[in-house]
Design a protein around this motif. Structure first.
Motif, PDB file in Angstrom:
ATOM      1  N   ILE A  51       0.859  -1.190   0.000  1.00  0.00           N
ATOM      2  CA  ILE A  51       0.000   0.000   0.000  1.00  0.00           C
ATOM      3  C   ILE A  51       0.892   1.235   0.000  1.00  0.00           C
ATOM      4  N   THR A  52       0.478   2.259  -0.727  1.00  0.00           N
ATOM      5  CA  THR A  52       1.282   3.476  -0.761  1.00  0.00           C
ATOM      6  C   THR A  52       0.404   4.724  -0.857  1.00  0.00           C
ATOM      7  N   ASP A  53       1.008   5.868  -0.539  1.00  0.00           N
ATOM      8  CA  ASP A  53       0.368   7.186  -0.690  1.00  0.00           C
ATOM      9  C   ASP A  53      -1.005   7.245  -0.020  1.00  0.00           C
ATOM     10  N   ILE A  54      -1.016   6.971   1.258  1.00  0.00           N
ATOM     11  CA  ILE A  54      -2.267   6.924   2.031  1.00  0.00           C
ATOM     12  C   ILE A  54      -2.761   8.339   2.346  1.00  0.00           C
ATOM     13  N   HIS A  55      -1.834   9.235   2.583  1.00  0.00           N
ATOM     14  CA  HIS A  55      -2.124  10.667   2.783  1.00  0.00           C
ATOM     15  C   HIS A  55      -3.248  10.941   3.783  1.00  0.00           C
ATOM     16  N   GLY A  56      -3.141  10.331   4.937  1.00  0.00           N
ATOM     17  CA  GLY A  56      -4.037  10.669   6.035  1.00  0.00           C
ATOM     18  C   GLY A  56      -5.464  10.179   5.921  1.00  0.00           C
ATOM     19  N   GLU A  57      -5.775   9.405   4.872  1.00  0.00           N
ATOM     20  CA  GLU A  57      -7.161   8.928   4.674  1.00  0.00           C
ATOM     21  C   GLU A  57      -7.364   7.638   5.464  1.00  0.00           C
ATOM     22  N   TYR A  58      -7.610   7.813   6.744  1.00  0.00           N
ATOM     23  CA  TYR A  58      -7.665   6.668   7.653  1.00  0.00           C
ATOM     24  C   TYR A  58      -8.763   5.669   7.297  1.00  0.00           C
ATOM     25  N   GLU A  59      -9.982   6.142   7.038  1.00  0.00           N
ATOM     26  CA  GLU A  59     -11.100   5.218   6.807  1.00  0.00           C
ATOM     27  C   GLU A  59     -10.868   4.336   5.588  1.00  0.00           C
ATOM     28  N   ALA A  60     -10.414   4.947   4.490  1.00  0.00           N
ATOM     29  CA  ALA A  60     -10.158   4.167   3.272  1.00  0.00           C
ATOM     30  C   ALA A  60      -9.006   3.185   3.508  1.00  0.00           C
ATOM     31  N   PHE A  61      -7.951   3.655   4.172  1.00  0.00           N
ATOM     32  CA  PHE A  61      -6.802   2.793   4.472  1.00  0.00           C
ATOM     33  C   PHE A  61      -7.221   1.619   5.359  1.00  0.00           C
ATOM     34  N   SER A  62      -7.992   1.929   6.400  1.00  0.00           N
ATOM     35  CA  SER A  62      -8.430   0.889   7.333  1.00  0.00           C
ATOM     36  C   SER A  62      -9.251  -0.175   6.612  1.00  0.00           C
ATOM     37  N   HIS A  63     -10.108   0.261   5.680  1.00  0.00           N
ATOM     38  CA  HIS A  63     -10.939  -0.697   4.936  1.00  0.00           C
ATOM     39  C   HIS A  63     -10.077  -1.600   4.053  1.00  0.00           C
ATOM     40  N   VAL A  64      -9.125  -1.001   3.345  1.00  0.00           N
ATOM     41  CA  VAL A  64      -8.242  -1.790   2.470  1.00  0.00           C
ATOM     42  C   VAL A  64      -7.419  -2.773   3.293  1.00  0.00           C
ATOM     43  N   LEU A  65      -7.019  -2.330   4.486  1.00  0.00           N
ATOM     44  CA  LEU A  65      -6.271  -3.217   5.375  1.00  0.00           C
ATOM     45  C   LEU A  65      -7.151  -4.380   5.833  1.00  0.00           C
ATOM     46  N   LYS A  66      -8.400  -4.086   6.142  1.00  0.00           N
ATOM     47  CA  LYS A  66      -9.329  -5.120   6.599  1.00  0.00           C
ATOM     48  C   LYS A  66      -9.640  -6.133   5.499  1.00  0.00           C
ATOM     49  N   ASN A  67      -9.804  -5.647   4.265  1.00  0.00           N
ATOM     50  CA  ASN A  67     -10.185  -6.594   3.201  1.00  0.00           C
ATOM     51  C   ASN A  67      -8.984  -7.198   2.483  1.00  0.00           C
ATOM     52  N   GLY A  68      -7.779  -6.757   2.894  1.00  0.00           N
ATOM     53  CA  GLY A  68      -6.569  -7.327   2.284  1.00  0.00           C
ATOM     54  C   GLY A  68      -6.542  -7.156   0.785  1.00  0.00           C
ATOM     55  N   SER A  69      -7.054  -5.994   0.305  1.00  0.00           N
ATOM     56  CA  SER A  69      -7.146  -5.730  -1.141  1.00  0.00           C
ATOM     57  C   SER A  69      -7.791  -6.892  -1.896  1.00  0.00           C
ATOM     58  N   GLY A  70      -8.865  -7.402  -1.337  1.00  0.00           N
ATOM     59  CA  GLY A  70      -9.609  -8.472  -2.004  1.00  0.00           C
ATOM     60  C   GLY A  70      -9.218  -9.870  -1.567  1.00  0.00           C
ATOM     61  N   SER A  71      -8.207  -9.996  -0.703  1.00  0.00           N
ATOM     62  CA  SER A  71      -7.727 -11.329  -0.300  1.00  0.00           C
ATOM     63  C   SER A  71      -8.796 -12.104   0.451  1.00  0.00           C
ATOM     64  N   ILE A  72      -9.558 -11.422   1.288  1.00  0.00           N
ATOM     65  CA  ILE A  72     -10.600 -12.121   2.055  1.00  0.00           C
ATOM     66  C   ILE A  72     -11.717 -12.598   1.127  1.00  0.00           C
ATOM     67  N   ARG A  73     -12.084 -11.760   0.164  1.00  0.00           N
ATOM     68  CA  ARG A  73     -13.113 -12.181  -0.798  1.00  0.00           C
ATOM     69  C   ARG A  73     -12.653 -13.394  -1.597  1.00  0.00           C
ATOM     70  N   ARG A  74     -11.388 -13.384  -2.000  1.00  0.00           N
ATOM     71  CA  ARG A  74     -10.860 -14.533  -2.759  1.00  0.00           C
ATOM     72  C   ARG A  74     -10.850 -15.789  -1.883  1.00  0.00           C
ATOM     73  N   LYS A  75     -10.535 -15.618  -0.592  1.00  0.00           N
ATOM     74  CA  LYS A  75     -10.520 -16.754   0.331  1.00  0.00           C
ATOM     75  C   LYS A  75     -11.931 -17.333   0.485  1.00  0.00           C
ATOM     76  N   ILE A  76     -12.918 -16.468   0.593  1.00  0.00           N
ATOM     77  CA  ILE A  76     -14.310 -16.914   0.702  1.00  0.00           C
ATOM     78  C   ILE A  76     -14.740 -17.655  -0.561  1.00  0.00           C
ATOM     79  N   ASP A  77     -14.369 -17.138  -1.728  1.00  0.00           N
ATOM     80  CA  ASP A  77     -14.690 -17.803  -2.998  1.00  0.00           C
ATOM     81  C   ASP A  77     -14.062 -19.188  -3.067  1.00  0.00           C
ATOM     82  N   THR A  78     -12.814 -19.296  -2.620  1.00  0.00           N
ATOM     83  CA  THR A  78     -12.109 -20.577  -2.657  1.00  0.00           C
ATOM     84  C   THR A  78     -12.785 -21.599  -1.755  1.00  0.00           C
ATOM     85  N   VAL A  79     -13.179 -21.155  -0.564  1.00  0.00           N
ATOM     86  CA  VAL A  79     -13.759 -22.076   0.419  1.00  0.00           C
ATOM     87  C   VAL A  79     -15.165 -22.527   0.017  1.00  0.00           C
TER      88      VAL A  79
END
Length: 655
Positions: A48-76
């Motif tokens: 992740i880069t150039d977050i520039h103080g946007e905590y909510e957007a950053f926190s969401h991307v961190l939580k979803n792992g840039s789609g990693s959790i969705r891919r994990k759910i699809d796999t399972v």
């Protein structure tokens, strides 16, 4: 003689190892354990880069792992769950506490919902944990539920009726009223396991409203590194007490209506500056210093913010002029502009051309000595320096950046940096003078990092001051790898209408992003070895709407400016890119602009808009093929030598 010394040193090292593994059995067990780790799939890296103080957007991307959790759910779950159910499960994992609160208002049979949800979360958790050793998973388990979760996600071959065993555990959790806490614990564990290591490629600070909250979150993250961006360096300079950096930090906060970052986030007292601004700019409309972005300030607050904005800007230009006269070796004297102004006419002469100033009210500037601070300005600066240097929270955040950060990093065959490698027009590496010596390429990065650390650690006063001034140089110099433009046109953007004066020309590096020859030259310069190596580059937004791709040079260079800053999103058309590197390859995630956390919870809106496959391997990459694997192989070799020492009688087992 030399061979005997080496043998002696080797024996001493083996004796130290023997303290950890006093028997052949213990050494052998460790070899088996390490060898098994080598065969596990490599952990997922998140860039992740150039977050520039946007905590909510950053926190969401961190939580979803840039789609990693969705891919994990699809796999399972594949086709056993519909799209909406998967979406709901993903949202629950991102925001478990908030989502449960909404579910309770909608569901009539919460006990059944708890049961179904727990089963689903356990399956996702099993999948996420499958690439780690039990020991590593055990360390990640939440304390309150560690034993139960380990039971549920670990295959038990000694139990004949597994279904009944697991169902009994889940029913007990529900019966004793702990289902909600357990769901929250499982969701947070999945977030933790889905990403093994986080890379932040710079610019945590400035523009957005909550960089301090981002830093708080990073301080608790399980595994990460940071490549400093120019905005991070600016705040580091401010924390070190560098006056130009302090003035610039306050000016940027004022420009984007974020002075509360300093006052509320860090507890820095801005009252002296506010009092000064109201005294000297009382009747000045300060129209050139309007606030950028959408801020809900009342007219009085807005007026004060604009006055403080102008006051600190003039102080910044004075301080920078002083620095540029003092540090002639920086070669930036042409950026001291206050003595190019004709104060009686309200004009300025730049490169032989005269321009009319949009604002010519300068009550604190002495035309004969324009860079000298007035007595009141000196008092304001002294009090601000004291506030920044004594701010415990800011100092803790900056110490964290020093501990986890660097100018660049080589990790698993990828070269990570923010900005550019300074180059000449022909693509050759540019020689840059840093104090008395010249450097280029890797050596330039290394010496600059050395001076960053000197600003905080040096005991020699002269070297410490050099380090502090170098922090400002890295922020704004045309020769800085983290800035990479011919000038920072701050003064021109405030005071001149002519767009030609605002132009900031990029370093030639950016003209060579599609050149394989240049990419190979950079790999060689930084000694990045092996096949499948990449440059991962932050700092410059990718213009998605005009068809620009973040994948450069046939995939060797990946430009992943996150575009989190709302100021860029009209230009780019999206909220930028993040990168995932897992055991199957690399995936670029393109993000839509983030609306709000509330929308993410209530509307189950995610911000991942598209995934771009950069590279996929046919054979899954394991730990043995990573930097960690190389270290484990070294350890295995050392342990084998220890076994030989026991067997040959050089060392005696401590039974």
């Amino acid at each position: 003689m030399r061979e005997k010394v080496m043998e002696k040193m080797k024996l001493k090292y083996l004796e130290k190892m023997a303290e950890l593994y006093p028997t052949m059995a213990e050494a052998s067990t460790e070899i088996i354990n390490l060898q098994s780790i080598l065969n596990l799939p490599k952990g997922t890296e998140h860039f992740i880069t150039d977050i520039h103080g946007e905590y909510e957007a950053f926190s969401h991307v961190l939580k979803n792992g840039s789609g990693s959790i969705r891919r994990k759910i699809d796999t399972v779950f594949g086709h056993t769950m519909n799209k909406q159910e998967k979406k709901s499960l993903a949202t629950l994992i991102y925001y478990p506490k908030e989502k449960i609160g909404l579910i309770k208002k909608q569901e009539t049979d919460m006990e059944e919902w708890y049961k179904i949800t727990l089963y689903r979360l356990i399956e996702v958790c099993k999948k996420a944990a499958s690439k780690y050793t039990r020991s590593k998973v055990r360390k990640a388990l939440p304390k309150d539920f560690a034993y139960v979760i380990e039971e549920l996600i670990t295959e038990r071959w000694d139990i004949t009726d597994k279904e009944s065993y697991y169902e009994q555990i889940i029913c007990t959790i529900i019966d004793i009223g702990r289902a909600e806490e357990f769901i929250i614990a499982l969701s947070e564990l999945i977030q933790r396991l889905v990403v093994d290591h986080l890379h932040i490629l710079g610019d945590i600070y400035d523009r957005g409203p909550a960089p301090h909250r981002i830093m708080d979150k990073l301080e608790t993250y399980h595994s990460l590194d940071v490549q400093w961006g120019n905005h991070d360096i600016l705040w580091m300079g401010a924390a070190a007490g560098q006056e130009c950096c302090i003035a610039t930090v306050i000016r940027i906060c004022a420009r984007y209506g974020n002075l509360d970052i300093l006052e509320d986030g860090y507890g820095i007292n801005l009252l002296p500056l506010a009092t000064f601004a109201l005294t000297y700019y009382k009747d000045d409309a300060c129209q050139c210093f309007k606030i950028k972005g959408n801020h809900q300030l009342n007219p009085v607050e807005q007026d004060l913010n604009m006055k403080m904005h102008k006051a600190i800007s003039i102080i910044q230009f004075k301080l920078e002029g002083q620095l540029l006269m003092r540090r002639r070796e920086f070669g930036m004297a042409d950026r001291a502009l206050l003595d190019d102004i004709d104060y009686s006419e309200g004009t300025i002469r730049l490169k032989g051309k005269e321009y009319k100033l949009l604002d010519s009210y300068f009550p604190t500037i002495d035309a004969e000595n324009p860079y000298e601070l007035s007595r009141e300005e000196k008092e304001v600066v002294e009090r601000l320096v004291s506030a920044f240097v004594s701010c415990e929270k800011l100092q803790n955040h900056i110490q964290f950046l020093l501990k986890k950060g660097s100018m660049y990093k080589i990790f698993n065959g990828n070269l990570l940096y923010h900005g550019c490698i300074p180059m000449n027009e022909d693509g050759s590496l540019k020689e840059v003078q840093i104090y008395e010596k010249s450097y280029r390429g890797k050596a330039l990065y290394d010496v600059l990092e050395c001076y960053v650390r000197k600003a905080f650690m040096a005991r020699d006063g002269k070297e410490k001051e050099r380090g502090k001034d170098m922090l400002w140089y890295i922020w704004t110099s045309p020769n800085s790898p983290l800035f990479g433009k011919n000038k920072m046109a701050t003064f021109e953007r405030y005071f001149l209408a002519e767009k030609e004066t605002h132009q900031e020309i990029k370093n030639p590096y950016y003209n060579f992003l599609e050149s394989e020859e240049i990419a190979e030259r950079i790999f060689e310069e930084f000694q990045v070895k092996g096949e499948g190596r990449h440059i991962v580059n932050g700092h410059v937004p990718v213009h998605h709407t005009s068809g620009e791709s973040p994948i450069k040079c046939k995939g060797k260079i990946l430009v992943i400016d996150g575009g989190f800053s709302r100021a860029y999103q009209k230009e780019t058309g999206i909220a930028g890119y993040t990168l995932i590197y897992n055991s199957w390859g690399m995936i670029l995630a393109a993000h839509e602009p983030f609306t709000s956390t509330q929308d993410a919870i209530t509307k189950e809106s995610d911000i991942l808009s598209d995934s771009i496959l950069v590279k996929r391997v046919t054979e899954r990459k394991n730990v043995g093929a990573t930097d960690t694997g190389a270290k484990l192989k070294e350890r295995i070799a050392e342990l084998k030598e220890l076994l030989d020492a026991y067997r040959n009688g050089l060392l005696v087992e401590k039974l």
